[in-house]
Design an enzyme around this catalytic site. Structure first.
Site: not given
Ligand code: OTD
Ligand code: ZN
Ligand code: ZN
Length: 362
Positions: A28, A30, A114, A151, A189, A262
């Site tokens: 996971h 970003h 996702k 999520h 998460h 994450d």
């Molecule tokens: N959580 N911020 C982000 C994604 C994750 O939801 C998530 O997995 C992001 O900034 O892309 C966050 O707090």
């Molecule tokens: Zn995320």
């Molecule tokens: Zn998320």
């Protein structure tokens, strides 16, 4: 020699100062795009052989073509000599079709899809507004063996932010699991003890990722001495007993839990703002943090399964070859990473951590 000295001696004789494990994956991540991608990718690529890449770009990665192009940009941004392999995902929208999903999967462009409930987190506005309505997509995914990554937070603004995960699990996830018994699901998460139990109860076809930060901070940490924007993420950290349950889950040896950092970088000005963006940049300190948790819990012998085996087995991809060594050697963590004319604050940046990442053998 006193009894306690004898104990100390025995304990230090048992103490492991170095572990070498199969190269791990981050299920996971970003990585963003452009200058941010350039700035943060080296950290993930230094620690992990592969990463499941989140599709919440602006605009989101909803087509096979967009995913293939994003994959090329990631490959081009890798540091010299890196063999990091991005595993792409499709951003599910109300308009996603089963055929597009299957095409990208069969072509080897994406490994999973996702599911963001619309509005649940950063760049999720194009997400799914009606999960049951996406049944034809989930049916196709179950048929072809493609996992959905979720999520799991309720989006009703009336639901207390600390209850959003629990409410989603009851109202949306459990019914989804029931409607689609053959669908493989990753609950991303995980932040609560109850979700840990749900993952375990469905372990034949469900799994959970757990971030480094949710193993280290609880909701009080976000308010320690004042408001700490760099600890604000979604799902927001919960009470201490949940954090302890997460630490138990990851160190349990159960194959339904694996790494998903994450890591979600935002520029400093977006974090230290009137309306702080959600996300913790954990990519630079992920393995140091995880291994410290396993060490503190007396479970270093179970670290490799969590880091390098369980996730690959769930996704049905080969285990990595090569190794990475983690050493009990203090290192001071850089405070921030430069991006354009600003920077991204590093999770645990500026602190001295007891474990360091040692050599990688490809
Ligand atoms: N959580 N911020 C982000 C994604 C994750 O939801 C998530 O997995 C992001 O900034 O892309 C966050 O707090
Ligand atoms: Zn995320
Ligand atoms: Zn998320």
């Amino acid at each position: 020699m006193s009894v306690s000295q004898l104990f100390d001696q025995a304990a230090s004789a048992r103490r492991v100062d170095k572990i070498t494990i199969r190269r791990p994956d981050d299920f996971h991540v970003h990585l963003r795009d452009g200058a941010m991608l350039q700035a943060v990718l080296p950290f993930t690529a230094n620690q992990f052989a592969r990463g499941i890449i989140m599709p919440n770009l602006v605009p989101p990665v909803t087509t096979v073509e967009a995913a293939a192009a994003y994959r090329e940009r990631i490959l081009a941004a890798r540091p010299e000599g890196s063999d990091f392999e991005p595993l792409m995902t499709c951003y599910l929208a109300d308009t996603t079709t089963p055929d597009e999903i299957e095409k990208g999967f069969r072509d080897g462009v994406w490994k999973a899809a996702k599911l963001y409930p619309a509005g649940a987190t950063t760049n999720s506005h194009f997400g799914v507004t009606d999960i049951p309505a996406l049944a034809p997509v989930f049916e196709r995914m179950a048929k072809i063996g493609m996992p959905v990554l979720i999520h799991g937070e309720a989006t009703d603004p009336a639901v207390d932010i600390f209850d959003r995960e629990a409410v989603f699990m009851e109202q949306s996830l459990l019914p989804l699991l029931k409607r689609h018994p053959g669908l493989k699901v990753v609950i991303e998460h995980v932040t609560t003890a109850e979700t840990v139990d749900i993952v375990r109860a469905h372990a034949s076809r469900a799994a959970g990722t757990i971030t480094p930060h949710h193993l280290v901070i609880n909701r009080t940490s976000i308010f320690q001495g004042g408001l700490r924007p760099h600890l604000y993420c979604l799902p927001v950290a919960k009470r201490e007993h949940h954090r302890l349950a997460l630490r138990k889950a990851v160190t349990s040896g159960d194959s339904c839990f694996f790494i998903g950092t994450d890591t979600a970088p935002h520029r400093r000005n977006a974090k230290e703002a009137e309306c702080c963006s959600a996300g913790v940049f954990g990519g630079a300190t992920a393995l140091q943090t995880y291994v410290q948790v396993f060490d503190e819990e007396g479970a270093l012998d179970r670290f490799e399964a969590f880091a390098s085996v369980n996730g690959a087995q769930f996704y049905g991809i080969p285990l990595n070859r090569g190794t990475i060594t983690l050493e009990r050697r203090e290192s001071r963590i850089m405070a921030a990473v430069a991006v354009d004319d600003t920077e991204v604050v590093v999770f645990q940046g500026g602190e001295t951590l007891p474990w360091s990442v040692g050599p990688v053998v490809a």
